[in-house]
Design an enzyme around this catalytic site. Structure first.
Site, short mmCIF file in Angstrom:
data_model
loop_
_atom_site.label_atom_id
_atom_site.label_comp_id
_atom_site.label_asym_id
_atom_site.label_seq_id
_atom_site.Cartn_x
_atom_site.Cartn_y
_atom_site.Cartn_z
N TYR A 4 0.82 -1.22 0.00
CA TYR A 4 0.00 0.00 0.00
C TYR A 4 0.86 1.26 0.00
CZ TYR A 4 -3.65 3.24 1.64
OH TYR A 4 -4.53 4.30 1.78
N LYS A 19 0.95 4.01 -3.04
CA LYS A 19 0.56 5.40 -2.81
C LYS A 19 1.73 6.36 -3.06
CE LYS A 19 -3.78 4.89 -1.71
NZ LYS A 19 -4.84 5.30 -2.67
#
Length: 304
Positions: A155, A159
């Site tokens: 993640y 991002k």
């Protein structure tokens, strides 16, 4: 914010932050394509927007593939005649520490967040350029991509990559009048309810209807609706001169993230061997080492 002439796609907008973004865009007059992996969830979101007087249509599908991205753009054109705004919000979590994270855990998150952002933005930009009158890219990042977060290799990497792509797109798209910005929201959602540090405060909010000031101001966490106004602003003509930025938004706080920059520099004629690095490190670099992970107020961590 007058968005009556705008058409937006919001991925992952059946619930949570994405739904708040779609509802806020519609409230200001934009027509919205609502996207979710589940058709009934997308349909329910559309019904809610329409009941409030907005314009919306649903398209179910998992983002990541070029096919889904092109279907989303085509739906905007078929339903409402054009496309002006692409908000890439869809996301999933597969949290595990590095040594337990599988290839499948990694690939699934990268596919939805990073590849899904890439394919949807590419399809939107192709339409924007065909229309010839600009457009808005609003890519959803996360503080985890800016600072890192324990258990989120996939993640955090995705991002961080999204913000890097936004900076490149801002340069590539400027001449076409297309802006590209990243928004890193922090809100009470199904994702954040699982964070142990936040859990007691979220439970308190469910009982009382409010979050404490330390959460809303210092952490910058609130409801999904608290983050939605920035999306409507960036979609509007008022934001035509803003591009290549990474925003932080949540609760009572709005902020800008800095771009990475050199914080300490040294020079050595002929370059740096290992011995030269070791010699220069204490005086030139040791005091400039950056921290990792998010930094929370002592008041918050003491209660965790």
């Amino acid at each position: 914010m007058h968005l009556e002439d705008k058409v937006a796609v919001v991925t992952g907008s059946g619930r949570g932050l994405g739904l708040a973004y779609a509802k806020e865009l519609a409230r200001h007059g934009a027509a919205v394509i609502v996207n979710d992996v589940d058709q009934s969830t997308a349909d329910a979101a559309v019904a809610e927007i329409v009941a409030a007087g907005g314009r919306a249509a649903a398209l179910a599908g998992a983002v990541g593939s070029t096919e889904t991205a092109e279907r989303l753009v085509a739906a905007a054109v078929e339903q409402f005649g054009r496309l002006d705004v692409m908000v890439t919000n869809a996301g999933i979590l597969r949290d595990k520490v590095l040594w337990k994270m599988t290839d499948e855990d990694f690939d699934a998150v990268i596919n939805v967040h990073m590849r899904g952002t890439f394919t949807c933005v590419r399809a939107a930009v192709q339409r924007f350029r065909e229309q010839g009158d600009g457009g808005r890219i609003i890519a959803i990042g996360s503080p985890a991509g800016q600072r890192g977060n324990f258990g989120q290799t996939n993640y955090s990497g995705a991002k961080a990559g999204i913000v890097g792509m936004v900076r490149t797109w801002a340069m590539e798209l400027e001449r076409a009048g297309i802006t590209a910005n990243a928004v890193c929201p922090v809100a009470v959602t199904a994702m954040t309810e699982t964070v142990p540090l936040f859990a007691p405060h979220i439970e308190e909010m469910k009982r009382t209807g409010t979050l404490p000031d330390v959460m809303r101001r210092e952490v910058g966490m609130g409801t999904p609706e608290d983050a939605a106004g920035l999306i409507a602003f960036l979609a509007s003509d008022a934001a035509a001169g803003i591009t290549g930025q990474a925003f932080s938004v949540g609760g009572d706080r709005l902020a800008l993230w800095s771009h990475p920059k050199l914080t300490a520099t040294a020079y050595h004629r002929g370059g740096f061997g290992a011995d030269e690095v070791a010699e220069r490190w204490p005086a030139d670099f040791a005091d400039s080492v950056e921290s990792v992970g998010e930094e929370f107020p002592a008041e918050l961590t003491a209660k965790a």
